[in-house]
Scaffold this motif. Structure first.
Motif, PDB file in Angstrom:
ATOM      1  N   CYS A 149       8.168   5.082  15.077  1.00  0.00           N
ATOM      2  CA  CYS A 149       7.424   4.004  14.402  1.00  0.00           C
ATOM      3  C   CYS A 149       7.804   2.636  14.945  1.00  0.00           C
ATOM      4  CB  CYS A 149       7.674   4.071  12.900  1.00  0.00           C
ATOM      5  SG  CYS A 149       6.937   5.496  12.079  1.00  0.00           S
ATOM      6  N   ASP A 207       5.693   4.298   1.953  1.00  0.00           N
ATOM      7  CA  ASP A 207       6.251   5.443   2.671  1.00  0.00           C
ATOM      8  C   ASP A 207       7.054   4.983   3.884  1.00  0.00           C
ATOM      9  OD1 ASP A 207       5.068   7.128   0.874  1.00  0.00           O
ATOM     10  OD2 ASP A 207       3.360   7.633   2.155  1.00  0.00           O
ATOM     11  N   ARG A 208       6.563   3.944   4.555  1.00  0.00           N
ATOM     12  CA  ARG A 208       7.281   3.436   5.738  1.00  0.00           C
ATOM     13  C   ARG A 208       8.634   2.862   5.333  1.00  0.00           C
ATOM     14  NH1 ARG A 208       9.935   3.333   9.227  1.00  0.00           N
ATOM     15  NH2 ARG A 208       9.932   2.084  11.133  1.00  0.00           N
ATOM     16  N   GLY A 232      -1.511   8.035   0.371  1.00  0.00           N
ATOM     17  CA  GLY A 232      -1.260   7.063   1.425  1.00  0.00           C
ATOM     18  C   GLY A 232      -2.546   6.650   2.099  1.00  0.00           C
ATOM     19  N   PHE A 233      -2.595   6.816   3.418  1.00  0.00           N
ATOM     20  CA  PHE A 233      -3.725   6.342   4.228  1.00  0.00           C
ATOM     21  C   PHE A 233      -3.961   4.862   3.926  1.00  0.00           C
ATOM     22  CE2 PHE A 233      -4.616  10.963   3.637  1.00  0.00           C
ATOM     23  CZ  PHE A 233      -4.389  11.346   4.940  1.00  0.00           C
ATOM     24  N   GLU A 269       3.066   9.583  11.352  1.00  0.00           N
ATOM     25  CA  GLU A 269       1.912   8.713  11.579  1.00  0.00           C
ATOM     26  C   GLU A 269       2.438   7.316  11.861  1.00  0.00           C
ATOM     27  OE1 GLU A 269      -2.376   8.508  11.606  1.00  0.00           O
ATOM     28  OE2 GLU A 269      -1.288  10.187  10.727  1.00  0.00           O
ATOM     29  N   ASP A 277      -5.532   7.918  -2.932  1.00  0.00           N
ATOM     30  CA  ASP A 277      -4.147   8.066  -3.398  1.00  0.00           C
ATOM     31  C   ASP A 277      -4.025   9.074  -4.531  1.00  0.00           C
ATOM     32  OD1 ASP A 277      -1.548   7.412  -2.840  1.00  0.00           O
ATOM     33  OD2 ASP A 277      -1.422   5.874  -4.382  1.00  0.00           O
ATOM     34  N   THR A 320       0.845  -1.183   0.000  1.00  0.00           N
ATOM     35  CA  THR A 320       0.000   0.000   0.000  1.00  0.00           C
ATOM     36  C   THR A 320       0.889   1.246   0.000  1.00  0.00           C
ATOM     37  OG1 THR A 320      -0.078   0.169   2.406  1.00  0.00           O
ATOM     38  CG2 THR A 320      -1.725  -1.265   1.344  1.00  0.00           C
ATOM     39  N   THR A 332       0.964   3.591   2.109  1.00  0.00           N
ATOM     40  CA  THR A 332       1.475   3.803   3.470  1.00  0.00           C
ATOM     41  C   THR A 332       2.672   2.906   3.747  1.00  0.00           C
ATOM     42  OG1 THR A 332      -0.728   4.431   4.248  1.00  0.00           O
ATOM     43  CG2 THR A 332       0.868   3.723   5.915  1.00  0.00           C
ATOM     44  N   GLU A 333       2.598   1.658   3.288  1.00  0.00           N
ATOM     45  CA  GLU A 333       3.721   0.743   3.487  1.00  0.00           C
ATOM     46  C   GLU A 333       4.945   1.173   2.687  1.00  0.00           C
ATOM     47  OE1 GLU A 333       1.102  -3.330   4.282  1.00  0.00           O
ATOM     48  OE2 GLU A 333       1.626  -2.717   2.243  1.00  0.00           O
ATOM     49  N   SER A 355      -3.778   3.700  14.018  1.00  0.00           N
ATOM     50  CA  SER A 355      -2.800   4.712  13.616  1.00  0.00           C
ATOM     51  C   SER A 355      -3.011   5.994  14.411  1.00  0.00           C
ATOM     52  CB  SER A 355      -2.925   5.009  12.118  1.00  0.00           C
ATOM     53  OG  SER A 355      -2.632   3.867  11.359  1.00  0.00           O
TER      54      SER A 355
END
Length: 251
Positions: free
Chosen positions: A44, A9-10, A195-196, A83, A201, A4, A6-7, A90
């Motif tokens: 995180c 970005d992490r 993200g989210f 986040e 997106d 995703t 978000t993943e 989250s």
């Protein structure tokens, strides 16, 4: 492997933090992006270890001191926002003064000046949220509420393009089985949701974006994506049998 937004970005944050750790191990002083990435990554990881929000923020503050960064970095990095995914959902972690107090005053060149506090906005929409999960779910202030936890049951269509009408950095917690009304306000700025949960997106107001996001949410099993069933109308009784005439009854 499909990830995703978000993943992704992490992973980018982790890569930047690993680079900062390697340079720090070589004895180099860190610059602003390196210091920021290292602090955010520590928060995180603390959340991933099961720590609470306050504990994760404390872990972020413990990573670096003024002696670990280039001159002036501690005066620039006044806050780090990240986040992080905690056991109950989250949350936005805000780490203030993460590298210790700097030496610059408020009037020094490059100092970060804070403006007057912005009052909370009145809700534009109110939705009732029911947590069907067996664990608490928290949603942070600037999360696109439409993409909140799929086990939260509420009117997703009404929440599209909205966030919680609460102060920045705060969150709302929904206990297992609880129902509560929450106020929402439109997401401001450029109105881009990156993200989210990956349901949008992109620009929130692009043609067809809302309909496509609802389709994706329904396909992924998000509660509240189906319109309420219309009230069934009563079926009219069948017309009575016609009265037999003399020809039909053979008389």
């Amino acid at each position: 492997m499909r990830l995703t937004p978000t993943e992704r970005d992490r992973l980018l944050l982790f890569g930047a933090a690993e680079l900062a750790r390697a340079r720090r191990a070589r004895g180099l002083l860190l610059n602003v992006p390196e210091a920021t990435a290292l602090i955010a990554d520590a928060v995180c990881e603390a959340a991933r270890d099961g720590r609470r929000l306050a504990e994760a923020i404390a872990a972020g503050k413990a990573v670096l001191g003024p002696e670990d960064v280039l001159p002036g970095v501690a005066d620039v990095v006044k806050e780090v926002h990240v986040e992080a995914v905690f056991d109950d959902g989250s949350r936005l972690a805000v780490i203030t003064a993460p590298i210790g107090g700097g030496s610059l005053g408020d009037d020094a060149p490059g100092a970060v000046l804070t403006g007057p506090a912005v009052p909370d906005r009145a809700p534009s929409v109110t939705v009732t949220v029911h947590n069907t999960a067996t664990v608490p779910v928290s949603v942070t202030s600037h999360f696109h509420f439409f993409e909140a936890n799929p086990r939260l049951d509420f009117d997703r269509a009404a929440a599209y393009g909205m966030r919680l009408a609460v102060p920045a950095g705060s969150s709302v917690r929904f206990g297992p089985g609880e129902s509560a009304p929450v106020g929402l306000v439109p997401i401001g700025g450029a109105r881009v949701a990156i993200g989210f949960a990956g349901l949008v997106d992109g620009p929130l107001d692009a043609p067809g974006a809302r309909e496509e996001a609802l389709r994706r949410a329904a396909a992924c099993g998000y509660l509240g994506t189906q319109p309420p069933n219309p009230t069934p109308t009563s079926t009219p009784p069948p017309p009575p049998n016609p009265t037999p005439n003399s020809l039909e009854d053979g008389s």
